[in-house]
Motif scaffolding. Structure first.
Motif, mmCIF file in Angstrom:
data_model
loop_
_atom_site.group_PDB
_atom_site.id
_atom_site.type_symbol
_atom_site.label_atom_id
_atom_site.label_comp_id
_atom_site.label_asym_id
_atom_site.label_seq_id
_atom_site.Cartn_x
_atom_site.Cartn_y
_atom_site.Cartn_z
ATOM 1 N N UNK A 26 55.438 28.261 23.131
ATOM 2 C CA UNK A 26 55.626 26.935 23.708
ATOM 3 C C UNK A 26 55.922 26.949 25.199
ATOM 4 N N UNK A 27 55.198 27.809 25.928
ATOM 5 C CA UNK A 27 55.452 27.869 27.367
ATOM 6 C C UNK A 27 54.169 28.222 28.128
ATOM 7 N N UNK A 28 54.280 28.152 29.430
ATOM 8 C CA UNK A 28 53.183 28.498 30.332
ATOM 9 C C UNK A 28 53.010 30.017 30.338
ATOM 10 N N UNK A 29 51.756 30.504 30.330
ATOM 11 C CA UNK A 29 51.455 31.932 30.343
ATOM 12 C C UNK A 29 50.688 32.241 31.624
ATOM 13 N N UNK A 30 51.191 33.208 32.366
ATOM 14 C CA UNK A 30 50.611 33.561 33.652
ATOM 15 C C UNK A 30 50.382 35.066 33.705
ATOM 16 N N UNK A 31 49.454 35.501 34.532
ATOM 17 C CA UNK A 31 49.195 36.922 34.690
ATOM 18 C C UNK A 31 49.073 37.264 36.165
ATOM 19 N N UNK A 32 48.850 38.542 36.456
ATOM 20 C CA UNK A 32 48.610 38.973 37.828
ATOM 21 C C UNK A 32 47.562 40.081 37.794
ATOM 22 N N UNK A 33 47.132 40.468 38.958
ATOM 23 C CA UNK A 33 46.161 41.549 39.098
ATOM 24 C C UNK A 33 46.856 42.668 39.854
ATOM 25 N N UNK A 34 47.055 43.783 39.182
ATOM 26 C CA UNK A 34 47.802 44.891 39.763
ATOM 27 C C UNK A 34 47.088 46.209 39.508
ATOM 28 N N UNK A 35 47.484 47.213 40.275
ATOM 29 C CA UNK A 35 47.031 48.579 40.033
ATOM 30 C C UNK A 35 48.075 49.528 40.600
ATOM 31 N N UNK A 36 48.067 50.735 40.131
ATOM 32 C CA UNK A 36 49.045 51.730 40.569
ATOM 33 C C UNK A 36 48.964 51.946 42.072
ATOM 34 N N UNK A 37 47.756 51.998 42.607
ATOM 35 C CA UNK A 37 47.561 52.336 44.016
ATOM 36 C C UNK A 37 47.946 51.206 44.971
ATOM 37 N N UNK A 38 47.944 49.963 44.496
ATOM 38 C CA UNK A 38 48.208 48.843 45.397
ATOM 39 C C UNK A 38 49.354 47.954 44.984
ATOM 40 N N UNK A 39 49.926 48.201 43.822
ATOM 41 C CA UNK A 39 50.970 47.302 43.331
ATOM 42 C C UNK A 39 50.340 45.981 42.904
ATOM 43 N N UNK A 40 51.048 44.899 43.135
ATOM 44 C CA UNK A 40 50.508 43.580 42.787
ATOM 45 C C UNK A 40 49.469 43.188 43.829
ATOM 46 N N UNK A 41 48.220 43.221 43.427
ATOM 47 C CA UNK A 41 47.105 42.905 44.320
ATOM 48 C C UNK A 41 47.003 41.406 44.531
ATOM 49 N N UNK A 42 47.132 40.640 43.439
ATOM 50 C CA UNK A 42 46.984 39.183 43.515
ATOM 51 C C UNK A 42 47.804 38.530 42.406
ATOM 52 N N UNK A 43 48.318 37.350 42.710
ATOM 53 C CA UNK A 43 49.108 36.587 41.743
ATOM 54 C C UNK A 43 48.339 35.343 41.324
ATOM 55 N N UNK A 44 48.401 35.033 40.058
ATOM 56 C CA UNK A 44 47.680 33.889 39.513
ATOM 57 C C UNK A 44 48.445 32.596 39.796
ATOM 58 N N UNK A 45 47.712 31.570 40.192
ATOM 59 C CA UNK A 45 48.313 30.248 40.417
ATOM 60 C C UNK A 45 48.030 29.347 39.216
ATOM 61 N N UNK A 46 48.453 28.096 39.301
ATOM 62 C CA UNK A 46 48.260 27.154 38.201
ATOM 63 C C UNK A 46 46.784 26.824 37.975
ATOM 64 N N UNK A 47 45.938 27.114 38.949
ATOM 65 C CA UNK A 47 44.497 26.894 38.813
ATOM 66 C C UNK A 47 43.798 28.114 38.207
ATOM 67 N N UNK A 48 44.588 29.131 37.871
ATOM 68 C CA UNK A 48 44.099 30.406 37.339
ATOM 69 C C UNK A 48 43.252 31.179 38.348
ATOM 70 N N UNK A 49 43.573 31.008 39.619
ATOM 71 C CA UNK A 49 42.948 31.788 40.685
ATOM 72 C C UNK A 49 43.922 32.880 41.084
ATOM 73 N N UNK A 50 43.403 34.060 41.388
ATOM 74 C CA UNK A 50 44.227 35.179 41.819
ATOM 75 C C UNK A 50 44.294 35.188 43.344
#
Length: 144
Positions: free
Chosen positions: A22-46
């Motif tokens: 019953x909540x909002x689900x969000x993800x991110x785009x990460x990798x070992x070499x760069x850490x968090x590459x991009x964060x997802x917004x409410x529009x599901x864009x990274x």
């Protein structure tokens, strides 16, 4: 809110988690070499953490692809790693870079992510698994 990471968050998994918890689900785009590459917004864009890393969408010959065109891979430069510089590190993810503004109001550039291209298993009957983990989960004795 639930934050996920690891493999690409598929829509069916996102919807299931949202329904169950019953909540909002969000993800991110990460990798070992760069850490968090991009964060997802409410529009599901990274949105790219462009003050932390440089993301280059390139073709098979490491040549830049135009905005709005799917890349064959990504070249990543980590601007924050002062111990072991990572410059133009090849990641086998296919992305599309976008330059148009995002409706969420974030002015950072954003990308669309397809995911890894080097760990897709295709069987003779046409069945595809995005990773070895997907295959293991599908045929694991507890799932049969």
């Amino acid at each position: 809110m639930i934050m996920t990471g690891g493999e690409k968050l598929n829509d069916d998994v996102r919807e299931y988690l949202s329904k169950v918890f019953g909540c909002y689900v969000q993800t991110n785009y990460s990798c070992t070499e760069g850490g968090t590459v991009a964060c997802e917004c409410t529009e599901r864009h990274f949105h790219i953490n462009d003050d932390w890393i440089i993301v280059e969408a390139v073709d098979e010959n490491n040549q830049p692809v135009p905005f709005g065109t799917q890349s064959a891979k990504v070249l990543l430069t980590n601007l924050a790693n002062k111990i072991c510089p990572i410059i133009r590190f090849e990641i086998t993810d296919r992305i599309i870079l976008h330059k148009e503004p995002c409706a969420c109001g974030n002015s950072r550039p954003w990308l669309t992510l397809e995911g890894r291209t080097d760990d897709i298993l295709v069987f003779g009957n046409g069945i595809k698994f995005a990773s070895l983990l997907d295959l293991v989960l599908m045929v694991h004795p507890l799932n049969l």
